[in-house]
Design an enzyme around this catalytic site. Structure first.
Site, PDB file in Angstrom:
ATOM      1  N   TYR A 149       0.881  -1.227  -0.029  1.00 30.28           N
ATOM      2  CA  TYR A 149       0.070   0.009  -0.127  1.00 30.28           C
ATOM      3  C   TYR A 149       0.752   1.226   0.043  1.00 30.28           C
ATOM      4  O   TYR A 149       0.498   2.171  -0.375  1.00 30.28           O
ATOM      5  CB  TYR A 149      -0.795   0.257   1.371  1.00 30.28           C
ATOM      6  CG  TYR A 149      -2.388  -1.039   1.073  1.00 30.28           C
ATOM      7  CD1 TYR A 149      -2.365  -1.860   1.001  1.00 30.28           C
ATOM      8  CD2 TYR A 149      -3.362   0.140   1.299  1.00 30.28           C
ATOM      9  CE1 TYR A 149      -3.602  -2.797   0.835  1.00 30.28           C
ATOM     10  CE2 TYR A 149      -4.663  -0.620   1.096  1.00 30.28           C
ATOM     11  CZ  TYR A 149      -4.666  -1.901   0.944  1.00 30.28           C
ATOM     12  OH  TYR A 149      -5.852  -2.765   0.913  1.00 30.28           O
TER      13      TYR A 149
ATOM     14  N   LYS B 140       3.535 -15.215   2.882  1.00 30.13           N
ATOM     15  CA  LYS B 140       3.645 -15.990   1.498  1.00 30.13           C
ATOM     16  C   LYS B 140       4.876 -16.340   1.424  1.00 30.13           C
ATOM     17  O   LYS B 140       5.842 -15.601   0.609  1.00 30.13           O
ATOM     18  CB  LYS B 140       3.126 -15.148   0.077  1.00 30.13           C
ATOM     19  CG  LYS B 140       3.155 -15.941  -1.028  1.00 30.13           C
ATOM     20  CD  LYS B 140       2.034 -17.126  -1.156  1.00 30.13           C
ATOM     21  CE  LYS B 140       2.066 -17.875  -2.377  1.00 30.13           C
ATOM     22  NZ  LYS B 140       1.361 -19.044  -2.565  1.00 30.13           N
TER      23      LYS B 140
ATOM     24  N   ASP C  38      -2.653 -18.472   1.037  1.00 29.88           N
ATOM     25  CA  ASP C  38      -3.519 -19.086  -0.052  1.00 29.88           C
ATOM     26  C   ASP C  38      -4.260 -20.225   0.819  1.00 29.88           C
ATOM     27  O   ASP C  38      -5.329 -20.348   0.792  1.00 29.88           O
ATOM     28  CB  ASP C  38      -2.906 -19.883  -1.264  1.00 29.88           C
ATOM     29  CG  ASP C  38      -1.439 -20.155  -1.126  1.00 29.88           C
ATOM     30  OD1 ASP C  38      -0.969 -20.465   0.202  1.00 29.88           O
ATOM     31  OD2 ASP C  38      -0.994 -20.805  -2.110  1.00 29.88           O
TER      32      ASP C  38
ATOM     33  N   ASP D  79      -6.251  -7.232   4.173  1.00 28.69           N
ATOM     34  CA  ASP D  79      -7.399  -6.435   3.439  1.00 28.69           C
ATOM     35  C   ASP D  79      -8.327  -7.852   2.809  1.00 28.69           C
ATOM     36  O   ASP D  79      -9.458  -7.670   3.090  1.00 28.69           O
ATOM     37  CB  ASP D  79      -7.070  -5.403   2.452  1.00 28.69           C
ATOM     38  CG  ASP D  79      -7.971  -5.017   1.863  1.00 28.69           C
ATOM     39  OD1 ASP D  79      -8.903  -4.356   2.599  1.00 28.69           O
ATOM     40  OD2 ASP D  79      -7.843  -4.792   0.394  1.00 28.69           O
TER      41      ASP D  79
ATOM     42  N   ASP E  55     -12.200  -9.480   4.464  1.00 27.58           N
ATOM     43  CA  ASP E  55     -13.580  -9.315   3.334  1.00 27.58           C
ATOM     44  C   ASP E  55     -13.993 -10.907   3.438  1.00 27.58           C
ATOM     45  O   ASP E  55     -15.191 -10.929   3.499  1.00 27.58           O
ATOM     46  CB  ASP E  55     -13.259  -8.883   1.947  1.00 27.58           C
ATOM     47  CG  ASP E  55     -13.478  -7.401   1.853  1.00 27.58           C
ATOM     48  OD1 ASP E  55     -13.162  -6.737   2.886  1.00 27.58           O
ATOM     49  OD2 ASP E  55     -14.045  -6.907   0.455  1.00 27.58           O
TER      50      ASP E  55
HETATM   51  C1  IPM Z   1     -10.336  -1.197   4.050  1.00 26.92           C
HETATM   52  C2  IPM Z   1     -10.791  -0.644   2.641  1.00 26.92           C
HETATM   53  C3  IPM Z   1      -9.482   0.252   2.415  1.00 26.92           C
HETATM   54  C4  IPM Z   1      -8.160  -0.781   2.287  1.00 26.92           C
HETATM   55  C5  IPM Z   1      -9.703   1.059   1.324  1.00 26.92           C
HETATM   56  C6  IPM Z   1     -10.890   2.009   1.039  1.00 26.92           C
HETATM   57  C7  IPM Z   1      -8.437   1.982   0.804  1.00 26.92           C
HETATM   58  O1  IPM Z   1     -10.890  -1.585   1.755  1.00 26.92           O
HETATM   59  O2  IPM Z   1     -10.300  -0.617   4.800  1.00 26.92           O
HETATM   60  O3  IPM Z   1     -10.336  -2.659   4.029  1.00 26.92           O
HETATM   61  O4  IPM Z   1      -7.899  -1.059   1.310  1.00 26.92           O
HETATM   62  O5  IPM Z   1      -7.574  -0.645   3.532  1.00 26.92           O
HETATM   63 MN    MN Z   2     -10.919  -3.599   2.678  1.00 24.12          MN
END
Ligand code: IPM
Ligand code: MN
Length: 354
Positions: free
Chosen positions: A141, A186, A219, A243, A247
């Site tokens: 990032y 990884k 993975d 990240d 999700d």
């Molecule tokens: C999160 C989001 C952010 C990230 C984006 C909006 C930059 O996806 O906080 O998980 O990737 O960190």
């Molecule tokens: Mn995110």
């Protein structure tokens, strides 16, 4: 002495979910005499529209002077054509970096009344209680990057110091929980991951010999999160892996809208935000799930106000609303009438036992 909370409502559904989190915090503040004071400030697309920068200097100064920062969400298609250096996300990443928020805690819990909302088999979900600690101020990032017409690169960089501090934060957390830590990398491909695994192993062995430690490739971890989610306690990993995995993990709970997060550094104000994005498709329609935002407010009470009882009361109120069958659209059963964002927030406030 009053505590100042900067509220960065942001874009898309950000203002709607933030309003509910603030309403819960206001109620808690009155009932528990916390003397919270709220100060709105601009971040992301809203800030680009108003002043041409996703992270205005005044916002950063207000955040630095605050006890804590609450954030809704940033971004949306409206800003897809702005120069990449001032995209809304740049504001959020800049804020995390400037405040030194290297440890991003993302708790993932299944809520018994919601197991039907998860696409996973219900028996897999019993007892899932994980905290993912995502490194938040390093990695790909923030590495060097470049883009030309037919070529581009992003670089992932980590120092020993960056790995040590986030592993320590995760290990301290694991000590207060079930004493298990899973470090994810990884290692078979990336040099940053080899440094990560060596450093993590050393820190855990030398400073946390009491913990049960496991190392997984990312993975494989993605698979194990679905095949044996209840085995995990604390997971620690670098920025982008964290990240992506969170999700995925949100589907254990049932919806992206459910998960909160706390971003912490070495002292200084913490940043609290739901893990979901700005959801432009449902923005402005009172349809977003405010659980992630309200549970982030609970984390704010716990980590930035030392108000553990108040934090637990907020979490219990959210559980009670869900146990009563009240659902926003994303977690409603087929055919069930969903309530709006504001009605859900109201239901939480009504159930606050303080
Ligand atoms: C999160 C989001 C952010 C990230 C984006 C909006 C930059 O996806 O906080 O998980 O990737 O960190
Ligand atoms: Mn995110």
């Amino acid at each position: 002495m009053s505590r100042k909370i900067v509220v960065l409502a942001g874009d898309g559904v950000g203002p709607e979910v933030s309003a509910q989190a603030v309403r819960v915090l206001e109620t808690v503040s009155d009932k528990a005499n916390l003397d919270l004071e709220f100060e709105p400030a601009l971040l992301g697309g809203a800030a680009i529209d108003a002043v041409g920068s996703p992270l205005p200097d005044e916002t950063l100064a207000a955040c630095r002077a605050a006890s804590a920062v609450f954030l809704g969400a940033v971004g949306g298609p409206k800003w897809d054509t702005v120069p990449v250096e001032i995209r809304p996300e740049v504001g959020l990443l800049g804020l995390r970096k400037e405040l030194g928020l290297f440890a991003n805690l993302r708790p993932v819990k299944t809520i018994p009344s919601l197991v039907e909302a998860s696409p996973l088999k219900n028996e897999r979900l019993a007892g899932v209680d994980i905290v993912v600690v995502r490194e938040l101020t390093g990695g790909i990032y923030f590495g060097k990057r470049s883009r030309s017409a037919d070529e581009a690169f992003d670089t992932c960089e980590y120092t020993v110091g960056e790995i040590e501090r986030v592993c320590r934060a995760a290990a301290v957390l694991a000590r207060g929980r079930r004493g298990r830590i899973t470090s994810i990398d990884k290692f078979n491909v990336l040099d940053t991951s080899r440094l990560w695994r060596e450093t993590a192993s050393r820190v855990f062995r030398a400073e946390f010999p009491d913990l049960e430690v496991e190392h997984l490739l990312v993975d494989a971890a993605a698979m194990h999160l679905l095949s044996r989610p209840a085995d995990f306690d604390v997971m620690v990993t670098e920025n982008m892996f964290g990240d992506i995995l969170t999700d995925e993990a949100s589907m254990l709970a049932g919806s992206m809208g459910l998960l909160p997060s706390a971003s912490l550094g070495d002292g200084g104000p913490g940043l609290y935000e739901p893990i979901h994005g700005s959801a432009p498709d449902i923005a402005g329609r009172n349809a977003a799930n405010p659980c992630g935002a309200i549970l982030s407010a609970a984390l704010l009470l716990r980590h930035s106000c030392g108000a553990d009882d108040a934090a637990s009361a907020v979490e219990a109120a959210v559980d009670a609303v869900l146990a009563d069958g009240i659902r926003t659209r994303d977690i409603a059963a087929p055919g069930q009438t969903a309530v709006g964002t504001a009605e859900f927030g109201q239901a939480v406030v009504e159930r606050l036992a303080l």
